[in-house]
Design an enzyme around this catalytic site. Structure first.
Site, PDB file in Angstrom:
ATOM      1  CB  ILE A 194      -2.741  -2.735  -6.431  1.00 21.59           C
ATOM      2  CG1 ILE A 194      -3.395  -1.371  -6.151  1.00 21.59           C
ATOM      3  CG2 ILE A 194      -2.654  -3.564  -5.172  1.00 21.59           C
ATOM      4  CD1 ILE A 194      -4.831  -1.466  -5.672  1.00 21.59           C
TER       5      ILE A 194
ATOM      6  CE  LYS B 187      -8.239  -0.681   9.644  1.00 25.08           C
ATOM      7  NZ  LYS B 187      -6.959  -1.026   8.991  1.00 25.08           N
TER       8      LYS B 187
ATOM      9  N   GLY C 197      -0.569   4.748  -1.056  1.00 24.05           N
ATOM     10  CA  GLY C 197      -1.735   5.272  -0.358  1.00 24.05           C
ATOM     11  C   GLY C 197      -1.401   6.472   0.512  1.00 24.05           C
ATOM     12  CD  GLN C 198      -4.756   9.967   4.463  1.00 21.56           C
ATOM     13  OE1 GLN C 198      -5.517   9.042   4.725  1.00 21.56           O
ATOM     14  NE2 GLN C 198      -4.956  11.199   4.890  1.00 21.56           N
TER      15      GLN C 198
ATOM     16  N   GLY D 103       0.830  -1.202   0.000  1.00 21.88           N
ATOM     17  CA  GLY D 103       0.000   0.000   0.000  1.00 21.88           C
ATOM     18  C   GLY D 103       0.855   1.239   0.000  1.00 21.88           C
TER      19      GLY D 103
ATOM     20  CE1 TYR E 204     -10.787   1.548   8.024  1.00 19.34           C
ATOM     21  CE2 TYR E 204     -11.651   2.461  10.070  1.00 19.34           C
ATOM     22  CZ  TYR E 204     -10.611   2.316   9.159  1.00 19.34           C
ATOM     23  OH  TYR E 204      -9.416   2.926   9.403  1.00 19.34           O
TER      24      TYR E 204
END
Length: 316
Positions: free
Chosen positions: A35, A147, A11-12, A8, A143
């Site tokens: 990806i 988690k 990402g952010q 990732g 979500y």
């Protein structure tokens, strides 16, 4: 010297964490995993190795781990809260099925694994103020469910197989580098962009809604610091509460107004975002992280506001 894979990496969090890790451990020792459709660009691509790493493709990631002799994996692959609620099957496939793949690879190749959790792992029954490290976790979003599962599964792999798993529960993250993309706390980033552009901000979160937030430099430091921590000190592993600041929309608005007196904001509440935000804690108790690995944030609301406005003004 560590050999690190960041999954990732575009990402952010990943885009900034990858560069920070390269500055610490050396460019060649940190692989940017991405990806198709989210390829690294610019300095992220040019400064070090990059490989396709889809968490749903276990053989491909296993090959990358072996190719670079990886000993530490930062697994950042996940859908953010609002996106996940609209795409629950995909959220589970990436967040949990993907985590299974990473943990199995780590078990077989003797890797340490960092997979972040979130304040979203808590729910309405959780104590809202100074939420304890160990408390009720009954989230009502996919979500949050993913988690909590991340925390439990990571702990299980540590207790069952000795895999060195560690994580933090991130609050809302505010960055001047990577724009947000589908999180409940995104308003706290978007508001700075509006202020710098001279636009009125339309706030999707209701007045008086407190949430824990953190400036990205502190979040990156937490990732590295926890993974470098002495394991004999860790009574907890997955995941640690970490805190920096807690505010509601009016407070961040007034903090910006100190430096942008003409800045304006009005409320137009987004029902989905508000329902998620209302189920999360107002603030977290991060005593365990401070005691077990000396966690200490650097930024508060005012110092973050000054830095955000300066950095965005220079870029925009």
């Amino acid at each position: 010297m560590k050999n690190i894979l960041v999954i990732g990496a575009t990402g952010q969090i990943g885009s900034e964490l990858t560069m920070k890790l390269r500055s610490i451990y050396g460019n060649d020792h940190v692989v940017a995993g991405y990806i198709h459709g989210a390829e690294p660009k610019g300095e992220l691509l040019e400064s070090g190795p990059a490989e396709v790493c889809d968490v749903t493709d276990r053989p491909a990631i296993d090959a990358v781990v072996k190719k670079y002799n990886i000993d530490t994996i930062y697994n950042l692959a996940a859908l953010l809260s609002v996106v996940a609620e609209n795409k629950p099957i995909l959220a589970w496939k990436i967040g949990i099925d993907g985590l299974w793949n990473i943990l199995e690879i780590a078990r077989e190749n003797h890797c340490a694994v960092f997979t972040p959790s979130s304040i979203g792992s808590f729910g309405p029954e959780t104590p809202r103020d100074k939420t304890p490290q160990d408390t009720v976790q009954r989230p009502r979003t996919i979500y949050g469910v993913s988690k909590v599962t991340t925390e439990l599964l990571s702990d299980w792999y540590y207790n069952k197989y000795g895999v060195d798993t560690r994580s933090v529960r991130f609050p809302g993250l505010i960055s001047n580098v990577t724009p947000p993309g589908g999180g409940t706390t995104d308003y706290a980033v978007d508001i700075y962009y509006a202020a710098v552009k001279g636009q009125e901000f339309i706030c999707p979160i209701a007045e008086g809604t407190y949430m824990d937030m953190m400036y990205m430099p502190d979040a990156l430091n937490a990732c590295v610091q926890l993974m470098e921590a002495d394991p004999t000190r860790l009574a907890h592993r997955n995941g640690f509460n970490i805190a920096s600041m807690s505010f509601e929309p009016g407070e961040i608005f007034r903090a910006i107004q100190k430096y942008k007196p003409d800045f304006k904001m009005h409320y137009q509440v987004d029902a989905l975002k508000q329902s998620i935000a209302s189920s999360w804690p107002n603030s977290l108790d991060d005593t365990a992280a401070r005691y077990e690995w000396d966690w200490q944030p650097t930024y508060d609301l005012d110092s973050m506001t000054v830095d955000m406005l300066e950095k965005l003004a220079a870029r925009l």
